[in-house]
Scaffold this motif. Structure first.
Motif, PDB file in Angstrom:
ATOM      1  N   THR A  54       0.839  -1.205   0.000  1.00  0.00           N
ATOM      2  CA  THR A  54       0.000   0.000   0.000  1.00  0.00           C
ATOM      3  C   THR A  54       0.870   1.250   0.000  1.00  0.00           C
ATOM      4  O   THR A  54       0.601   2.208  -0.722  1.00  0.00           O
ATOM      5  N   PHE A  55       1.929   1.233   0.799  1.00  0.00           N
ATOM      6  CA  PHE A  55       2.872   2.351   0.827  1.00  0.00           C
ATOM      7  C   PHE A  55       3.438   2.613  -0.566  1.00  0.00           C
ATOM      8  O   PHE A  55       3.435   3.749  -1.040  1.00  0.00           O
ATOM      9  N   ASN A  56       3.909   1.561  -1.232  1.00  0.00           N
ATOM     10  CA  ASN A  56       4.487   1.710  -2.571  1.00  0.00           C
ATOM     11  C   ASN A  56       3.465   2.202  -3.584  1.00  0.00           C
ATOM     12  O   ASN A  56       3.822   2.903  -4.531  1.00  0.00           O
ATOM     13  N   LYS A  57       2.207   1.854  -3.387  1.00  0.00           N
ATOM     14  CA  LYS A  57       1.146   2.307  -4.286  1.00  0.00           C
ATOM     15  C   LYS A  57       0.844   3.800  -4.084  1.00  0.00           C
ATOM     16  O   LYS A  57       0.595   4.518  -5.051  1.00  0.00           O
ATOM     17  N   LEU A  58       0.867   4.266  -2.834  1.00  0.00           N
ATOM     18  CA  LEU A  58       0.501   5.645  -2.522  1.00  0.00           C
ATOM     19  C   LEU A  58       1.659   6.641  -2.631  1.00  0.00           C
ATOM     20  O   LEU A  58       1.433   7.836  -2.812  1.00  0.00           O
ATOM     21  N   LEU A  59       2.883   6.167  -2.518  1.00  0.00           N
ATOM     22  CA  LEU A  59       4.056   7.049  -2.507  1.00  0.00           C
ATOM     23  C   LEU A  59       4.184   7.946  -3.745  1.00  0.00           C
ATOM     24  O   LEU A  59       4.405   9.154  -3.593  1.00  0.00           O
ATOM     25  N   PRO A  60       4.038   7.427  -4.969  1.00  0.00           N
ATOM     26  CA  PRO A  60       4.229   8.318  -6.127  1.00  0.00           C
ATOM     27  C   PRO A  60       3.247   9.484  -6.173  1.00  0.00           C
ATOM     28  O   PRO A  60       3.650  10.620  -6.448  1.00  0.00           O
ATOM     29  N   LYS A  61       1.991   9.242  -5.899  1.00  0.00           N
ATOM     30  CA  LYS A  61       0.988  10.321  -5.948  1.00  0.00           C
ATOM     31  C   LYS A  61       1.209  11.301  -4.795  1.00  0.00           C
ATOM     32  O   LYS A  61       1.138  12.510  -4.982  1.00  0.00           O
ATOM     33  N   ALA A  62       1.503  10.791  -3.608  1.00  0.00           N
ATOM     34  CA  ALA A  62       1.768  11.664  -2.468  1.00  0.00           C
ATOM     35  C   ALA A  62       3.009  12.523  -2.733  1.00  0.00           C
ATOM     36  O   ALA A  62       3.029  13.715  -2.403  1.00  0.00           O
ATOM     37  N   SER A  63       4.020  11.953  -3.352  1.00  0.00           N
ATOM     38  CA  SER A  63       5.233  12.704  -3.696  1.00  0.00           C
ATOM     39  C   SER A  63       4.916  13.803  -4.704  1.00  0.00           C
ATOM     40  O   SER A  63       5.425  14.923  -4.599  1.00  0.00           O
ATOM     41  N   ALA A  64       4.062  13.494  -5.673  1.00  0.00           N
ATOM     42  CA  ALA A  64       3.671  14.490  -6.673  1.00  0.00           C
ATOM     43  C   ALA A  64       2.906  15.645  -6.027  1.00  0.00           C
ATOM     44  O   ALA A  64       3.102  16.816  -6.387  1.00  0.00           O
ATOM     45  N   ILE A  65       2.072  15.326  -5.052  1.00  0.00           N
ATOM     46  CA  ILE A  65       1.314  16.363  -4.338  1.00  0.00           C
ATOM     47  C   ILE A  65       2.278  17.287  -3.590  1.00  0.00           C
ATOM     48  O   ILE A  65       2.153  18.511  -3.637  1.00  0.00           O
ATOM     49  N   LEU A  66       3.260  16.698  -2.896  1.00  0.00           N
ATOM     50  CA  LEU A  66       4.223  17.527  -2.165  1.00  0.00           C
ATOM     51  C   LEU A  66       5.140  18.291  -3.108  1.00  0.00           C
ATOM     52  O   LEU A  66       5.528  19.426  -2.803  1.00  0.00           O
ATOM     53  N   ASP A  67       5.496  17.704  -4.245  1.00  0.00           N
ATOM     54  CA  ASP A  67       6.278  18.449  -5.237  1.00  0.00           C
ATOM     55  C   ASP A  67       5.524  19.699  -5.660  1.00  0.00           C
ATOM     56  O   ASP A  67       6.100  20.781  -5.756  1.00  0.00           O
ATOM     57  N   ASN A  68       4.233  19.550  -5.898  1.00  0.00           N
ATOM     58  CA  ASN A  68       3.421  20.681  -6.303  1.00  0.00           C
ATOM     59  C   ASN A  68       3.358  21.734  -5.201  1.00  0.00           C
ATOM     60  O   ASN A  68       3.524  22.928  -5.459  1.00  0.00           O
ATOM     61  N   ALA A  69       3.134  21.305  -3.972  1.00  0.00           N
ATOM     62  CA  ALA A  69       3.012  22.241  -2.843  1.00  0.00           C
ATOM     63  C   ALA A  69       4.317  22.986  -2.566  1.00  0.00           C
ATOM     64  O   ALA A  69       4.303  24.120  -2.088  1.00  0.00           O
ATOM     65  N   THR A  70       5.447  22.358  -2.875  1.00  0.00           N
ATOM     66  CA  THR A  70       6.752  22.950  -2.578  1.00  0.00           C
ATOM     67  C   THR A  70       7.447  23.507  -3.819  1.00  0.00           C
ATOM     68  O   THR A  70       8.655  23.749  -3.789  1.00  0.00           O
ATOM     69  N   SER A  71       6.685  23.695  -4.886  1.00  0.00           N
ATOM     70  CA  SER A  71       7.242  24.210  -6.152  1.00  0.00           C
ATOM     71  C   SER A  71       8.421  23.365  -6.631  1.00  0.00           C
ATOM     72  O   SER A  71       9.417  23.901  -7.134  1.00  0.00           O
ATOM     73  N   HIS A  72       8.333  22.078  -6.426  1.00  0.00           N
ATOM     74  CA  HIS A  72       9.331  21.096  -6.885  1.00  0.00           C
ATOM     75  C   HIS A  72      10.728  21.373  -6.333  1.00  0.00           C
ATOM     76  O   HIS A  72      11.731  21.127  -7.002  1.00  0.00           O
ATOM     77  N   PHE A  73      10.774  21.852  -5.087  1.00  0.00           N
ATOM     78  CA  PHE A  73      12.056  22.223  -4.478  1.00  0.00           C
ATOM     79  C   PHE A  73      13.068  21.078  -4.513  1.00  0.00           C
ATOM     80  O   PHE A  73      14.215  21.283  -4.887  1.00  0.00           O
ATOM     81  N   TYR A  74      12.633  19.878  -4.124  1.00  0.00           N
ATOM     82  CA  TYR A  74      13.576  18.759  -4.069  1.00  0.00           C
ATOM     83  C   TYR A  74      13.772  18.080  -5.420  1.00  0.00           C
ATOM     84  O   TYR A  74      14.551  17.141  -5.531  1.00  0.00           O
ATOM     85  N   GLN A  75      13.132  18.554  -6.446  1.00  0.00           N
ATOM     86  CA  GLN A  75      13.466  18.124  -7.801  1.00  0.00           C
ATOM     87  C   GLN A  75      14.678  18.921  -8.296  1.00  0.00           C
ATOM     88  O   GLN A  75      15.421  18.441  -9.146  1.00  0.00           O
TER      89      GLN A  75
END
Length: 132
Positions: free
Chosen positions: A21-42
């Motif tokens: 379940t963690f592996n299934k949810l991680l990519p979408k949750a990461s995308a949400i945080l990327d958006n919220a943080t203006s992709h800072f860690y990208q």
């Protein structure tokens, strides 16, 4: 780039969640945080950033994963796809709003409120113009 391992998730998160379940949810949750943080860690390496800020980001990511898990949904449409009312025989159930006098449901956000608790004061929510 994965921001969080399952072992880190288990250490930071108080609730149990299986690894699949963690592996299934991680990519979408990461995308949400990327958006919220203006992709800072990208654009910046986590390894060379302030460890307190990295820790807060990882806690926010744990919160977003948990939010998706509790709701059983990962899209805005899925999260807000509950019926206003339904009936079974002579029994009727209404999901009236706590905030709207007309009884219409308000939308639930895609981003967990806890994410903002962890990210405030980190600078990751800055939305001004950055000069590189």
């Amino acid at each position: 780039m994965e921001y969080l391992t399952f072992a880190e998730f288990e250490e930071l998160n108080g609730r149990e969640l299986d690894e699949a379940t963690f592996n299934k949810l991680l990519p979408k949750a990461s995308a949400i945080l990327d958006n919220a943080t203006s992709h800072f860690y990208q654009m910046n390496k986590m390894e060379s950033d302030n460890q307190w800020r990295v820790g807060q980001f990882k806690r926010a990511l744990c919160s977003q994963i948990e939010y998706f898990h509790v709701l059983g949904a990962t899209t805005f449409e899925e999260i807000n796809n509950s019926p206003q009312t339904f009936s079974a025989g002579r029994t009727s159930v209404s999901n009236a709003s706590r905030y709207n006098p007309s009884g219409a449901n308000e939308s639930k956000p895609l981003v967990a409120e806890d994410v903002f608790l962890f990210l405030e004061k980190t600078g990751l929510l800055y939305s001004g113009v950055a000069v590189w």
